[in-house]
Design a protein around this motif. Structure first.
Motif, mmCIF file in Angstrom:
data_model
loop_
_atom_site.group_PDB
_atom_site.id
_atom_site.type_symbol
_atom_site.label_atom_id
_atom_site.label_comp_id
_atom_site.label_asym_id
_atom_site.label_seq_id
_atom_site.Cartn_x
_atom_site.Cartn_y
_atom_site.Cartn_z
ATOM 1 N N MET A 163 -39.940 1.396 -19.380
ATOM 2 C CA MET A 163 -39.250 2.761 -20.069
ATOM 3 C C MET A 163 -40.013 3.792 -20.095
ATOM 4 S SD MET A 163 -36.563 1.190 -20.964
ATOM 5 C CE MET A 163 -35.456 1.619 -21.970
ATOM 6 N N VAL A 164 -39.582 4.888 -19.907
ATOM 7 C CA VAL A 164 -40.624 6.227 -19.455
ATOM 8 C C VAL A 164 -39.931 7.489 -20.177
ATOM 9 C CG1 VAL A 164 -39.588 6.941 -17.381
ATOM 10 C CG2 VAL A 164 -41.894 7.450 -18.027
ATOM 11 N N THR A 165 -40.401 8.343 -20.818
ATOM 12 C CA THR A 165 -40.038 9.516 -21.265
ATOM 13 C C THR A 165 -40.707 10.678 -20.592
ATOM 14 O OG1 THR A 165 -41.118 9.734 -23.107
ATOM 15 C CG2 THR A 165 -39.068 8.669 -23.391
ATOM 16 N N VAL A 166 -39.867 12.022 -20.236
ATOM 17 C CA VAL A 166 -40.866 13.160 -19.680
ATOM 18 C C VAL A 166 -40.143 14.139 -20.524
ATOM 19 C CG1 VAL A 166 -41.017 14.730 -17.951
ATOM 20 C CG2 VAL A 166 -40.856 12.217 -17.454
ATOM 21 N N VAL A 167 -41.224 14.937 -21.288
ATOM 22 C CA VAL A 167 -40.598 15.937 -22.300
ATOM 23 C C VAL A 167 -41.546 17.373 -21.851
ATOM 24 C CG1 VAL A 167 -40.806 16.592 -24.577
ATOM 25 C CG2 VAL A 167 -40.314 14.486 -24.236
ATOM 26 N N ALA A 168 -41.122 18.356 -21.739
ATOM 27 C CA ALA A 168 -41.885 19.554 -21.525
ATOM 28 C C ALA A 168 -41.182 20.460 -22.558
ATOM 29 C CB ALA A 168 -41.465 20.110 -19.956
ATOM 30 N N ASP A 169 -42.417 21.503 -22.771
ATOM 31 C CA ASP A 169 -42.039 22.536 -23.924
ATOM 32 C C ASP A 169 -42.696 23.848 -23.243
ATOM 33 O OD1 ASP A 169 -41.392 23.552 -26.549
ATOM 34 O OD2 ASP A 169 -43.547 23.764 -26.828
ATOM 35 N N ALA A 170 -42.020 24.967 -23.074
ATOM 36 C CA ALA A 170 -41.935 26.258 -22.712
ATOM 37 C C ALA A 170 -42.761 26.275 -21.409
ATOM 38 C CB ALA A 170 -42.738 27.000 -23.841
ATOM 39 N N GLN A 224 -35.024 10.822 -20.709
ATOM 40 C CA GLN A 224 -35.019 9.555 -21.388
ATOM 41 C C GLN A 224 -34.925 8.633 -20.225
ATOM 42 O OE1 GLN A 224 -36.065 9.153 -24.903
ATOM 43 N NE2 GLN A 224 -36.011 11.487 -25.069
ATOM 44 N N ALA A 225 -35.600 7.467 -20.337
ATOM 45 C CA ALA A 225 -35.010 6.144 -19.591
ATOM 46 C C ALA A 225 -33.637 6.132 -19.556
ATOM 47 C CB ALA A 225 -35.846 5.247 -19.852
ATOM 48 N N GLY A 226 -32.977 5.458 -18.626
ATOM 49 C CA GLY A 226 -31.767 5.192 -18.351
ATOM 50 C C GLY A 226 -30.877 6.362 -18.311
ATOM 51 N N THR A 227 -31.354 7.321 -17.605
ATOM 52 C CA THR A 227 -30.434 8.513 -17.455
ATOM 53 C C THR A 227 -30.761 8.984 -16.027
ATOM 54 O OG1 THR A 227 -30.808 9.273 -19.673
ATOM 55 C CG2 THR A 227 -30.119 10.889 -18.252
ATOM 56 N N PHE A 228 -29.764 9.516 -15.280
ATOM 57 C CA PHE A 228 -29.834 10.186 -13.979
ATOM 58 C C PHE A 228 -29.447 11.615 -14.335
ATOM 59 C CE2 PHE A 228 -27.671 10.092 -9.273
ATOM 60 C CZ PHE A 228 -28.717 10.981 -8.986
ATOM 61 N N VAL A 229 -30.639 12.439 -13.989
ATOM 62 C CA VAL A 229 -30.710 13.819 -14.513
ATOM 63 C C VAL A 229 -30.543 14.540 -13.059
ATOM 64 C CG1 VAL A 229 -31.738 16.034 -15.086
ATOM 65 C CG2 VAL A 229 -32.006 13.637 -16.141
ATOM 66 N N ALA A 284 -30.221 0.582 -14.396
ATOM 67 C CA ALA A 284 -31.077 -0.492 -14.550
ATOM 68 C C ALA A 284 -32.295 -0.220 -15.623
ATOM 69 C CB ALA A 284 -31.778 -1.091 -13.282
ATOM 70 N N GLY A 285 -32.259 1.081 -16.302
ATOM 71 C CA GLY A 285 -33.337 1.400 -17.314
ATOM 72 C C GLY A 285 -34.274 2.476 -16.681
ATOM 73 N N GLY A 286 -34.175 2.813 -15.632
ATOM 74 C CA GLY A 286 -35.174 3.958 -15.035
ATOM 75 C C GLY A 286 -34.668 5.198 -15.497
ATOM 76 N N LEU A 287 -35.594 6.077 -15.386
ATOM 77 C CA LEU A 287 -35.269 7.488 -15.464
ATOM 78 C C LEU A 287 -35.088 8.348 -13.925
ATOM 79 C CD1 LEU A 287 -35.138 10.439 -16.732
ATOM 80 C CD2 LEU A 287 -37.610 10.575 -16.970
#
Length: 254
Positions: A1-8, A27-32, A187-190
């Protein structure tokens, strides 16, 4: 599982502010899908997220400051498929895809059986197994695009950022490519893809982030974001929005 967060997040190239004050949380499990007209800052944004460009603001991967992670650690967590890569070396397709395993290898080490299995699985998923012994520099544009996608999949990272992965693909392989990316997220990837095809983005993505002149014009589900008003404002077009996420661009607004 992985998350990517950016601020400003902001990127200035020369005297031009290419990306300005972008904040996001994926978030993981999301197609952006990262959308926007030419020059909106899409490729610059994803490259900054990976630390490939100087930027202001902060980026965190799995809660850890990206700046604290080594290049190999980032590569093991996020596979990256840049746009428009040119192949210079006449290696076989199989050897090219195997380069995706480099983040997992010690210097001067050889591929293990597990590495070779990962390469074979990636080639099968990208529908390039039959090209294994072809010379990569002799491929068509569409074949090359699928082989490079296979190389990114071979990393086996929990996240994938793909910059225009559908370029040069025929319609059938465009759909197949989106199905593959959709399955990766299921399958749970980002999965993050820079896209130009609004119809495919509306159909396959969970979330879309729309950039215009380097700033976020909208961020949310395709149904909420890709409205006639937004498309007119950002793209200068009219579009037909039907059931089941169908979106068809119709005409320019003159």
């Amino acid at each position: 599982m992985v998350t990517v967060v950016a601020d400003a997040l902001g990127v200035t190239l020369g005297q031009r502010h290419v990306v300005r004050d972008v904040s996001l949380a994926w978030q993981a499990g999301t197609f952006v899908g990262v959308l926007g007209p030419n020059g909106a800052g899409k490729s610059t944004l994803v490259r900054a997220l990976l630390g490939l460009l100087p930027h202001s603001g902060t980026v965190a991967i799995d809660g850890a400051p990206r700046a604290a992670l080594s290049r190999a650690e980032i590569a093991r967590r996020i596979a990256y498929l840049p746009q428009g890569q040119t192949l210079h070396w006449p290696v076989t397709v199989e050897r090219l895809v195997a380069l995706g395993r480099l983040p997992h290898l010690a210097p001067f080490s050889r591929l293990s059986p597990a590495d070779r299995d990962a390469v074979a699985a990636a080639m099968a998923r990208a529908d390039v197994a039959h090209l294994a012994h072809r010379t990569a520099t002799e491929l068509s544009g569409g074949e090359r695009a699928r082989v490079l996608l296979a190389r990114a999949l071979a990393v086996g990272a929990p996240a994938l950022i793909a910059d225009e992965p559908l370029a040069s693909l025929d319609p059938a392989h465009q759909i197949e490519g989106m199905e593959l990316l959709r399955a990766q997220a299921d399958a749970g990837g980002l999965v993050v893809a820079v896209l130009h095809d609004l119809t495919l983005a509306a159909r396959f993505c969970d979330r879309v982030l729309v950039l215009a002149n380097g700033v976020v014009a909208a961020d949310g589900t395709p149904r909420d974001v890709l409205t006639p008003a937004l498309l007119a404002q950002v793209y200068g077009i009219t579009a037909f929005a039907g059931e089941n996420g169908l979106l068809v661009p119709l005409d320019r607004i003159r």
